[in-house]
Every structure is written in structure tokens, then in C-alpha cells.
Motif scaffolding. Structure first.
Motif, mmCIF file in Angstrom:
data_model
loop_
_atom_site.group_PDB
_atom_site.id
_atom_site.type_symbol
_atom_site.label_atom_id
_atom_site.label_comp_id
_atom_site.label_asym_id
_atom_site.label_seq_id
_atom_site.Cartn_x
_atom_site.Cartn_y
_atom_site.Cartn_z
ATOM 1 N N THR A 142 0.845 -1.200 0.000
ATOM 2 C CA THR A 142 0.000 0.000 0.000
ATOM 3 C C THR A 142 0.877 1.245 0.000
ATOM 4 N N SER A 143 0.467 2.248 -0.745
ATOM 5 C CA SER A 143 1.127 3.555 -0.712
ATOM 6 C C SER A 143 0.123 4.632 -0.310
ATOM 7 N N TYR A 144 0.563 5.511 0.570
ATOM 8 C CA TYR A 144 -0.285 6.563 1.134
ATOM 9 C C TYR A 144 0.448 7.892 0.974
ATOM 10 N N TYR A 145 -0.279 8.919 0.513
ATOM 11 C CA TYR A 145 0.347 10.225 0.348
ATOM 12 C C TYR A 145 -0.644 11.341 0.665
ATOM 13 N N ASP A 146 -0.239 12.214 1.555
ATOM 14 C CA ASP A 146 -0.994 13.425 1.847
ATOM 15 C C ASP A 146 -2.461 13.147 2.192
ATOM 16 N N GLY A 147 -2.670 12.112 3.014
ATOM 17 C CA GLY A 147 -4.018 11.829 3.498
ATOM 18 C C GLY A 147 -4.811 10.810 2.716
ATOM 19 N N ASP A 148 -4.275 10.327 1.595
ATOM 20 C CA ASP A 148 -5.030 9.390 0.756
ATOM 21 C C ASP A 148 -4.198 8.162 0.388
ATOM 22 N N VAL A 149 -4.872 7.043 0.221
ATOM 23 C CA VAL A 149 -4.233 5.856 -0.349
ATOM 24 C C VAL A 149 -4.169 6.067 -1.853
ATOM 25 N N ILE A 150 -2.978 6.070 -2.426
ATOM 26 C CA ILE A 150 -2.809 6.370 -3.852
ATOM 27 C C ILE A 150 -2.594 5.099 -4.680
ATOM 28 N N SER A 151 -2.476 3.957 -4.012
ATOM 29 C CA SER A 151 -2.297 2.692 -4.714
ATOM 30 C C SER A 151 -3.624 1.927 -4.756
ATOM 31 N N SER A 152 -3.571 0.719 -5.287
ATOM 32 C CA SER A 152 -4.761 -0.144 -5.339
ATOM 33 C C SER A 152 -4.458 -1.456 -4.627
ATOM 34 N N PRO A 153 -4.524 -1.455 -3.299
ATOM 35 C CA PRO A 153 -4.214 -2.676 -2.555
ATOM 36 C C PRO A 153 -5.321 -3.721 -2.695
ATOM 37 N N HIS A 154 -4.921 -4.985 -2.700
ATOM 38 C CA HIS A 154 -5.872 -6.093 -2.804
ATOM 39 C C HIS A 154 -5.696 -6.959 -1.566
ATOM 40 N N CYS A 155 -6.366 -6.581 -0.481
ATOM 41 C CA CYS A 155 -6.132 -7.193 0.828
ATOM 42 C C CYS A 155 -6.437 -8.677 0.879
ATOM 43 N N MET A 156 -7.331 -9.153 0.030
ATOM 44 C CA MET A 156 -7.730 -10.567 0.040
ATOM 45 C C MET A 156 -7.061 -11.362 -1.078
ATOM 46 N N ASP A 157 -6.119 -10.732 -1.778
ATOM 47 C CA ASP A 157 -5.469 -11.347 -2.938
ATOM 48 C C ASP A 157 -6.492 -11.734 -4.001
ATOM 49 N N THR A 158 -7.510 -10.883 -4.138
ATOM 50 C CA THR A 158 -8.568 -11.019 -5.141
ATOM 51 C C THR A 158 -8.707 -9.664 -5.836
ATOM 52 N N PRO A 159 -9.535 -9.542 -6.870
ATOM 53 C CA PRO A 159 -9.708 -8.242 -7.536
ATOM 54 C C PRO A 159 -10.277 -7.143 -6.638
ATOM 55 N N GLN A 160 -10.881 -7.498 -5.530
ATOM 56 C CA GLN A 160 -11.437 -6.481 -4.627
ATOM 57 C C GLN A 160 -10.330 -5.567 -4.117
ATOM 58 N N ILE A 161 -10.563 -4.250 -4.211
ATOM 59 C CA ILE A 161 -9.606 -3.267 -3.704
ATOM 60 C C ILE A 161 -9.926 -2.958 -2.245
ATOM 61 N N CYS A 162 -8.972 -3.226 -1.378
ATOM 62 C CA CYS A 162 -9.173 -3.014 0.056
ATOM 63 C C CYS A 162 -7.820 -3.003 0.749
ATOM 64 N N GLU A 163 -7.733 -2.250 1.845
ATOM 65 C CA GLU A 163 -6.507 -2.234 2.636
ATOM 66 C C GLU A 163 -6.464 -3.437 3.564
ATOM 67 N N ARG A 164 -5.278 -3.920 3.792
ATOM 68 C CA ARG A 164 -5.060 -5.000 4.755
ATOM 69 C C ARG A 164 -4.585 -4.406 6.080
ATOM 70 N N ASN A 165 -4.999 -5.003 7.170
ATOM 71 C CA ASN A 165 -4.463 -4.622 8.475
ATOM 72 C C ASN A 165 -3.027 -5.131 8.580
ATOM 73 N N VAL A 166 -2.089 -4.225 8.704
ATOM 74 C CA VAL A 166 -0.680 -4.586 8.732
ATOM 75 C C VAL A 166 -0.071 -4.245 10.090
#
Length: 296
Positions: A264-288
Motif C-alpha cells: 500500500t502507498s499513502y500520500y498526503d491523506g489518501d491511499v494512492i495505490s490499489s491494494p488487494h487485501c484478500m489477494d482477489t480483484p477487490q480493492i481493500c486495505e489490509r491490516n498490517v
């Protein structure tokens, strides 16, 4: 049996009527065991930049993941400024607390730019894996050989590579994070060497197509981060490709951090990447667990 016994000198180990091996061999084996326990010490020091803090380059790079039909984005940032603008961070509960989104932890620590950080254990009470030092305080440590990325307190110089705990302490490192695979060393891919040195840098891990995250520095001591989007085993890059990307971008030293659905990449208050927390096409952040954090 008596003759065999007599043929063994006092420098040999005898069990029953057999002369098994010499004391010299025992010494060599003990020495090798000590080396394995102590770990490999092999690292580089890069002087910190002294420039004015700020973003020098921030860009998204189009690339086609190996075996993928669709375009994949990589997110690259290069910061000017001294090493003091960077630190790894944890959510408020620390290694024994609750894992959290990169965006949440980054916001808590007022990070301008952030990525996911070190590897972690999903189920253990202590979810941190690898070495982690924040503000001079050890959050977690291990005895194995891992790629470390840290900052020396006395002069702000970067320290990158393989260090045991005593070396880290003697170098007075006040911020440090570790990953699997030293990707770039002195401007060249170090993946082959890392495979030989690090247990976690296995062939299967190197060849895996996945999202990736790295932190490193340029030769002038300025910090860089590179994160590749994707879906594990489907789109992304393998570690050889990832290291080559970093080299092409002018990176001097870099280590590989946690990847896959964590990237995941975060810049200036926003997530600027497209994380796939479930390793599926769904875009979601993972708890790290940990994150990287640049603030100024």
C-alpha cells in the motif's frame, strides 16, 4: 580393537574401539555453529543527505505484470532531505496491539508519505516479525539473517544489510526495519547474493509474481520508496524484476518489505495505490503491522 585404540592419539575422540574424528574437527564444527548462531554481519553505510526536506519525484509507472494482460501500476517517490524525515512506525498498541490499515497508522503519526512495512504474523500475540527499532527502542528482534534498513543516531547515516543485534547496538541505530531480501546493493541487483545469505529469500519467494514494496536510498543519501500494485500469483513482479526496476530508477541501496495484499502507498491523506487485501480483484486495505513514514 586394542591396536585400533592405540592408533588413536590424544587429539582424537574415541568411542568404544573406534577413532571417530579429531579434536581439530570438533573445533571446526563448533566454530561453524558459533558463526551460524551469531549470524552474518555484512552491511553498508551511506551518509545522509543534508538537503531541504520535500518531494523530489512522485510518479506512477505503468508496467505489465509478468503473465498479466492488464496494466499494473508502480508508485515511486524520491524525497530530498536528511534521514531524520524518515522512521518506521506502529499503531498505538505496538507489536502486541491490533494490526491496522496503513492509512490509519500513517494518519496517527502525521506521515506525509507512507507504505506498509515489515512482515508480520497473523495470529501470534506479537504480530511483528523481523527487527524493528523506533526512536531508539527495540520493538522486536530476531537472531536470523534478514535485510535491515536503518538510521544511525550519531550522524544520521543510513545502515543497510545484515547486522546482528550487537552490531546494531554498537552502531547506535535508532530507527530500523527489516524485510526479506536485500534487493539492491551499491547500485546493482543483490537478489542472487541475498538468496545465498537469507533463509527467507528462497527461490519460490523470488519467483513469485506479486505486489511488492521496497524502501531504500540513492547514492546521495536521499530516501526512495517503490511499491508495485497487483494480485498475488496473478499480477505484479518477481523480485528480480523489482530489483531491476529500482536499479533503473537510480537506487543505490534497497531492501524488500512485506508485499502481496499488504502492499500500500499513502500520500498526503489518501491511499494512492490499489491494494488487494484478500489477494482477489477487490480493492481493500489490509491490516498490517509496521509502516514506513516520512514527515517534515
Amino acid at each position: 580393537s586394542i591396536n585400533k585404540m592405540r592408533s588413536c592419539t590424544t587429539t582424537n575422540v574415541v568411542i568404544g574401539d573406534r577413532c571417530l574424528f579429531s579434536i581439530h574437527h570438533v573445533f571446526l564444527m563448533m566454530t561453524m555453529m558459533m558463526i551460524c548462531v551469531a549470524g552474518v554481519v555484512d552491511y553498508d553505510v551511506v551518509p545522509s543527505s543534508t538537503g531541504t526536506p520535500g518531494v523530489s519525484v512522485l510518479k506512477a509507472i505503468n508496467l505489465t505484470g509478468k503473465g498479466a494482460e492488464s496494466q499494473t501500476l508502480a508508485h515511486y517517490v524520491h524525497f530530498n532531505g536528511p534521514s531524520t524525515i524518515y522512521s518506521p512506525e506502529l499503531e498505538k498498541g505496538g507489536c502486541h496491539g491490533t494490526r491496522e490499515f496503513v492509512s490509519v497508522t500513517a494518519s496517527e503519526h502525521k506521515c506525509v508519505y507512507s507504505t506498509n512495512g515489515g512482515f508480520f504474523n497473523y495470529n501470534a500475540p506479537n504480530h511483528c516479525e523481523g527487527n524493528l527499532i523506533i526512536g531508539g527502542e527495540w520493538q522486536n528482534s530476531i537472531s536470523g539473517v534478514v535485510a535491515n534498513f536503518g538510521r544511525r543516531k550519531k550522524d544520521g547515516a543510513w545502515v543497510v544489510g545484515y547486522m546482528d543485534n550487537s552490531t546494531i547496538s554498537s552502531e547506535d541505530v535508532d530507527n530500523l526495519i527489516s524485510g526479506n531480501c536485500w534487493l539492491v546493493r551499491k547500485g546493482e541487483s543483490a537478489v542472487k547474493q541475498s538468496h545465498k545469505a537469507e533463509k527467507g529469500c528462497s527461490n519460490s519467494f523470488i519467483s513469485l509474481i506479486a505486489p511488492r514494496t521496497a524502501v531504500g536510498v540513492n547514492k546521495d543519501g536521499t530516501i526512495i520508496m517503490l511499491q508495485v500494485d497487483g494480485i498475488e500469483t496473478v499480477t505484479g513482479v518477481d523480485l528480480n524484476q523489482f530489483a531491476d526496476m529500482l536499479v533503473d530508477l537510480g537506487c543505490w541501496q534497497a531492501i524488500n518489505l512485506d508485499g502481496g495484499g499488504s502492499s500500500t502507498s499513502y500520500y498526503d491523506g489518501d491511499v494512492i495505490s490499489s491494494p488487494h487485501c484478500m489477494d482477489t480483484p477487490q480493492i481493500c486495505e489490509r491490516n498490517v503491522s509496521s509502516i514506513t513514514c516520512v514527515k517534515y
